[in-house]
Enzyme design. Sequence first.
Site, short mmCIF file in Angstrom:
data_model
loop_
_atom_site.label_atom_id
_atom_site.label_comp_id
_atom_site.label_asym_id
_atom_site.label_seq_id
_atom_site.Cartn_x
_atom_site.Cartn_y
_atom_site.Cartn_z
N ARG D 240 0.93 -1.26 0.01
CA ARG D 240 0.06 -0.05 -0.10
C ARG D 240 1.09 1.11 -0.28
O ARG D 240 1.37 1.60 1.01
CB ARG D 240 -0.99 0.00 1.20
CG ARG D 240 -1.99 0.96 1.15
CD ARG D 240 -2.67 0.94 2.53
NE ARG D 240 -1.99 1.88 3.45
CZ ARG D 240 -2.01 1.81 4.97
NH1 ARG D 240 -2.91 1.15 5.50
NH2 ARG D 240 -1.40 2.50 5.52
N HIS D 244 -3.69 4.79 4.60
CA HIS D 244 -5.07 4.10 4.73
C HIS D 244 -6.11 4.69 3.85
O HIS D 244 -6.70 4.24 3.03
CB HIS D 244 -5.56 3.90 5.97
CG HIS D 244 -6.82 3.47 6.12
ND1 HIS D 244 -7.22 1.88 5.65
CD2 HIS D 244 -7.96 3.70 6.57
CE1 HIS D 244 -8.65 1.90 5.92
NE2 HIS D 244 -9.06 2.80 6.42
N TYR D 252 3.85 5.94 10.02
CA TYR D 252 4.37 4.70 10.65
C TYR D 252 4.69 3.75 9.64
O TYR D 252 5.39 2.97 10.20
CB TYR D 252 2.98 3.91 11.12
CG TYR D 252 1.88 3.89 10.42
CD1 TYR D 252 1.72 3.11 9.47
CD2 TYR D 252 0.80 5.09 10.44
CE1 TYR D 252 0.83 2.86 8.77
CE2 TYR D 252 -0.20 4.85 9.49
CZ TYR D 252 -0.08 3.89 8.57
OH TYR D 252 -1.28 4.20 7.64
C1 LIG Z 1 -15.05 -5.35 10.75
C2 LIG Z 1 -14.32 -4.22 10.53
N1 LIG Z 1 -13.49 -3.77 11.27
C3 LIG Z 1 -13.08 -2.40 11.16
C4 LIG Z 1 -12.69 -1.66 10.19
C5 LIG Z 1 -12.15 -0.61 9.97
N2 LIG Z 1 -11.10 -0.59 8.89
C6 LIG Z 1 -11.37 0.14 7.43
S1 LIG Z 1 -10.02 -0.66 6.42
C7 LIG Z 1 -9.26 -1.25 7.99
C8 LIG Z 1 -7.94 -2.02 7.55
C9 LIG Z 1 -7.99 -2.98 6.56
O1 LIG Z 1 -6.83 -3.42 6.40
P1 LIG Z 1 -6.97 -4.71 4.90
O2 LIG Z 1 -8.02 -5.72 5.37
O3 LIG Z 1 -5.30 -5.10 5.17
O4 LIG Z 1 -7.23 -4.00 3.81
P2 LIG Z 1 -6.16 -2.69 3.16
O5 LIG Z 1 -6.78 -1.28 3.73
O6 LIG Z 1 -4.90 -2.80 3.47
O7 LIG Z 1 -6.69 -2.77 1.68
C10 LIG Z 1 -9.92 -1.17 9.04
C11 LIG Z 1 -9.34 -1.45 10.25
C12 LIG Z 1 -13.73 -2.53 8.99
N3 LIG Z 1 -13.97 -1.64 8.17
N4 LIG Z 1 -14.36 -3.52 9.12
#
Ligand SMILES: Cc1ncc(C[n+]2csc(CCOP(=O)(O)OP(=O)(O)O)c2C)c(N)n1
Lengths: 330, 330, 334, 334
Positions: D240, D244, D252
């Site tokens: 990434r 976020h 970080y």
């Molecule tokens: C069940 C749930 N908990 C918390 C979140 C908040 N949240 C949104 S994206 C994220 C990180 C997601 O990481 P990853 O699955 O690795 O996907 P990426 O963002 O790296 O594409 C979080 C914690 C969420 N969307 N769904």
Amino acid sequence: MTPEHEARETTYVDAIREAIFEEMERDERVFVLGEDIGVYGGAFKVTDGLLAKFGEHRVMDTPLSEAAIVGAAVGSAMMGMRPIAEMQFADFISCAFDMITNYAAKSRYRTGVGVPLVVRGPSGGGVHGGPFHSQNPEAYFAHTPGLKIVQPSTAYDAKGLLKAAIRDDDPVIFFEHKFLYRRVKETLPPGDWVVPIGKAAVRREGRDLSILTYGAMVWTALDAAKTLEAEGIDAEVVDLRTLFPLDEEAILASVGKTNKAIVLHEATRTGGIGAEVAAVIAERCFESLDAPLVRVTAPDTPVPFSPPLEEFFLPNADKVCRAARALAGY
Amino acid sequence: MTPEHEARETTYVDAIREAIFEEMERDERVFVLGEDIGVYGGAFKVTDGLLAKFGEHRVMDTPLSEAAIVGAAVGSAMMGMRPIAEMQFADFISCAFDMITNYAAKSRYRTGVGVPLVVRGPSGGGVHGGPFHSQNPEAYFAHTPGLKIVQPSTAYDAKGLLKAAIRDDDPVIFFEHKFLYRRVKETLPPGDWVVPIGKAAVRREGRDLSILTYGAMVWTALDAAKTLEAEGIDAEVVDLRTLFPLDEEAILASVGKTNKAIVLHEATRTGGIGAEVAAVIAERCFESLDAPLVRVTAPDTPVPFSPPLEEFFLPNADKVCRAARALAGY
Amino acid sequence: MAELAPEQKLELYRFMRLNRTLEEKLVNLYRQGKVVGGLYRSLGQEATSVGTAYALSKGDIVGPLIRNMGSVLVMGFTARDILAQHMARASSPSAGKDCNLHFGTPDTGMVSAIAMLGALVPVMAGIALGARMQKKSLVAMTYIGDGGTSTGAFHEGANFAAVQKLPLVIVAENNGWAYSTPFRRQTAARSLADRAVAYGMPGETVDGNDVLAVFDAARRAVERARTGGGPTLIEAKTYRMKGHAEHDGQSYVPGEELSEWAARDPLERYARVLLAEGTDPSRLHDIDAEIAARVESDARAVEQSPFPAPESAVRGVYAEGVAEVEPAIVRRRW
Amino acid sequence: MAELAPEQKLELYRFMRLNRTLEEKLVNLYRQGKVVGGLYRSLGQEATSVGTAYALSKGDIVGPLIRNMGSVLVMGFTARDILAQHMARASSPSAGKDCNLHFGTPDTGMVSAIAMLGALVPVMAGIALGARMQKKSLVAMTYIGDGGTSTGAFHEGANFAAVQKLPLVIVAENNGWAYSTPFRRQTAARSLADRAVAYGMPGETVDGNDVLAVFDAARRAVERARTGGGPTLIEAKTYRMKGHAEHDGQSYVPGEELSEWAARDPLERYARVLLAEGTDPSRLHDIDAEIAARVESDARAVEQSPFPAPESAVRGVYAEGVAEVEPAIVRRRW
Ligand SMILES: Cc1ncc(C[n+]2csc(CCOP(=O)(O)OP(=O)(O)O)c2C)c(N)n1
Ligand SMILES: Cc1ncc(C[n+]2csc(CCOP(=O)(O)OP(=O)(O)O)c2C)c(N)n1
Ligand SMILES: [Mg+2]
Ligand SMILES: [Mg+2]
């Protein structure tokens, strides 16, 4: 207090952080866990700086697992710790629903083992978060004996209620209205104080009707009350603060005085906290009520994303005033 | 009808099975999935015989995964199927809470894709099932727009409402009161008929007060009404049948006539369906109400296991009579 | 291999026998209508419960499921506790609030399951976490069935424990069935030990009907947990010799499988081991007789003990206060 | 290895470029305050989205997450759709009801995610199941992040799909981070492909920044799914490159990692491959220029398009009816 101190106002979000900070200092059993709360300080920076101060054993970044976050918090609480579990958005508490309602809530009753746990997170709309970052899930938990539900409207209450929640011997779900995080602030008194769970607060005294509300809608109610005042309608605004168990005496006192009641909340209407408030009034204020009860709430839909839709959806001072006028003229 | 046919009474559980059977025959999009529903025929034998008739593609034993059961049902419903997902006990619906409230309920609103899904299972106490096999979770779902909630009290309604639920274009949560499965029965008319979702039924006409209730408590209310009749109190019993959305007109009609209302449910008091019924009455029956509203419900505790505790916990005809007398004498 | 003193070996036998005899008594009581609610057997699985829990030390904490009566006994709860739970008496550890093996407090070495399978895994991870934060060196042990490993809660809890390297031992009891659902309809994984790979956790399959093998695997896992090596998943291969509960005639279970596994009965098998090692048969008979007598007298005592007071139903929901019972209008005498 | 016609190879390039240019335009609009809500980038991950979705055929259905803009484009949605979603306009596929890539209908080849990560996995299993029941031979493909694989819903859905041998391809996008949480705090597993072992499902790791390798892995998985071989878990290792969301400065993230992965940029890398294979550079420039112009004009058009009518907020909750808006007393003019 020095004037300098007086000048420094504390926002709602800072008040929450202060509460956690002070409780962690006061009691080493208190710790926080959740997604991105350590290194990053939380999606809303609620826990910013805690890692540096308390270290990663007491400020724990977890996997993306709401059920495990709450479950691990429950277990550690049973061991005598005082965990504070963050839901990154309150909407995601749905993923921990079973753990909260079936494990945490029922443990003391079934086995005598209390679960002194706080689950906290940002709820509410008004920031164009769409259907999954704007929810008001509080009513989902008001039908589960064993839980307590709190939602502060001011920085003072945010700090004092969170401290009370952390010290409570039972699980408390603590909803922070994200719209208020940086929008409300006030000068907080020094020292160690709590705001007791289970007590409402009258935010504005009035004679003509009571607006019973909580969270961000307290400010909406106060806005409306100002408009209504100019029209000769004197509204009382009651901030429920604790949503389960309700402060029934405060509701009775207010409605007993004004004889008319509006229940106002941002959550959708059917099955909301307002229904329970209405039921309490219907059961206990029959003699004093001079008009039908009115609920002013969001309509029964998911929270829409696009600004004109969300604006249409959310309760506001204008909608409260319309209801109040209808009620005053009754 | 032959006398032979007349003689054959259908139990509540058989009525449910018949509804599923007939809908599966009528519409090949209808299928069932859940834990132990195929080979075993379901923990309560609701789906007994379906596997033999329809084969394992339409009667699917699943892993122990409530979120996947509902999730897979949602996906297949989006593809045009008509899944009926069984929760082995309604208590376990907590494990699918996110999937139901966030995916199924909001899909049509967000994307236009309807989710014609039925989630069904046995709820309710009175069988010494303890805290996790006796719950009445209906109110957990009454605060989520997009869902419908149904609970039949008779074999006729069980069959007719389930058929309506299967044919409904939106997700319906269908709670079957397990105490009634084999305890109520009646002769069902032949042919294809449904009981419309959203319509209450007056089970007993009365002039003095209305008992608004649903599920197993309909029978408790009728029992109480009989006792009250002997005392000169003429109670009307309204079976709500659909709990979300409520049949507000039926509530208004009854309370408008009797001017006094008891809301009765087996679920615990705070935040239950009764709160919403009370709110509707408080909002819309002010002019006609001659007494405070009364909720007769289980107290705010988990469902206790031991018989004397559960008996103390559950509402019964005696408790209804006590409330009715207080109300009649008001 | 585990090194156990002769007395310890007999103790293992005693617990397995107690597990079995107590359950047989409960079946009796069930048929007489004296058991409240359902009755779940662990016939044929006693070695798994007993062998794993026996690897724990004082201060460790177990989180058993309904088929882990053996573990509960090993942790020091008595036949009377279990009888009182099943007969829903005031003297039961849950005071009649909950059923069967749903009871326990961390300070007595046991944490209660809830019926929702999987939920106990994150909770037990939390027990381990809380203990570590308090610098207690205890080990937490919990159980999950083949069915239970399909739950989201199991997954989240196991993954969390592995990331945190928590002192947790997860015993995955593969008894072939989840109610009527056979293993192959539960998962396409080759074994439950394979589930461990997903968590980067050591996984191991052990013969769940061989109490010494079970003990040995558990001892190693407990040792790993206690010394900071993190969690382990142990798959115990065993078989559910009865239906899901007493009401279930298990007509869906192939008869050959049942007889095959009957031949591997863990108690008889262990008795043979002990006898082959030179244990005097009379020692085993004495244990059997003593347990039989004890269970009988315990059952009689519990049968004569009172049910809980009805009003206690509304106590204990919160640290403070009692739930309100009467509707306002009755309560307040308007 | 995948055999692609030259025009197909250019099409892959086109989708990746469109993905990137469109996002860059959105960043612009975001800075101007014209994007409503957050903005989530997929910079550096375009090859994963595009390469996987490109392996699907007409009639197949994709369930993308917020970083899978490339997949959405491959499925035939337009820059305008995506711009309208981000600007919350009436013309957006969700009509302003939901944000970013949360839209889709099975008949247009796409099913909407909800924010709750993991939830889409069981739903996409259901899409595959529903299709199979209707004797449609379509394949369902969905995505999950390294973070998302820690959810219970992911576990239940993947296990369910494996037991049912459903035609589902799960692309686990390991971009190193879940918000601020690094992989090693997400799981102790060595790789996301290891998660597949728990489901008895083929698992494979592929270089997520190599669009041809991604396509090839996806094509094989799609083929397996379509021919009854059941689900596959593909781990795409990528990175990434942004925070976020746009508000996140990703302080970080170690700088070295970023520069290391910048050198593996999937778009530049693929351009080099194409050029090395003899593609005329002007063809790529033309594509770039055409896309840039197109995105600009689409953005202008969407900017000028209306927001949804406020009252539409209360429509569409149920097949029939409109949600009530006014409190009874106002509505009924008592
Ligand atoms: C069940 C749930 N908990 C918390 C979140 C908040 N949240 C949104 S994206 C994220 C990180 C997601 O990481 P990853 O699955 O690795 O996907 P990426 O963002 O790296 O594409 C979080 C914690 C969420 N969307 N769904
Ligand atoms: C979340 C959840 N869903 C459903 C049930 C109902 N149920 C009770 S036991 C059981 C089968 C459990 O099988 P397994 O996990 O293999 O344990 P075993 O009974 O074989 O010991 C089921 C489906 C439950 N207890 N929890
Ligand atoms: Mg099993
Ligand atoms: Mg990631």
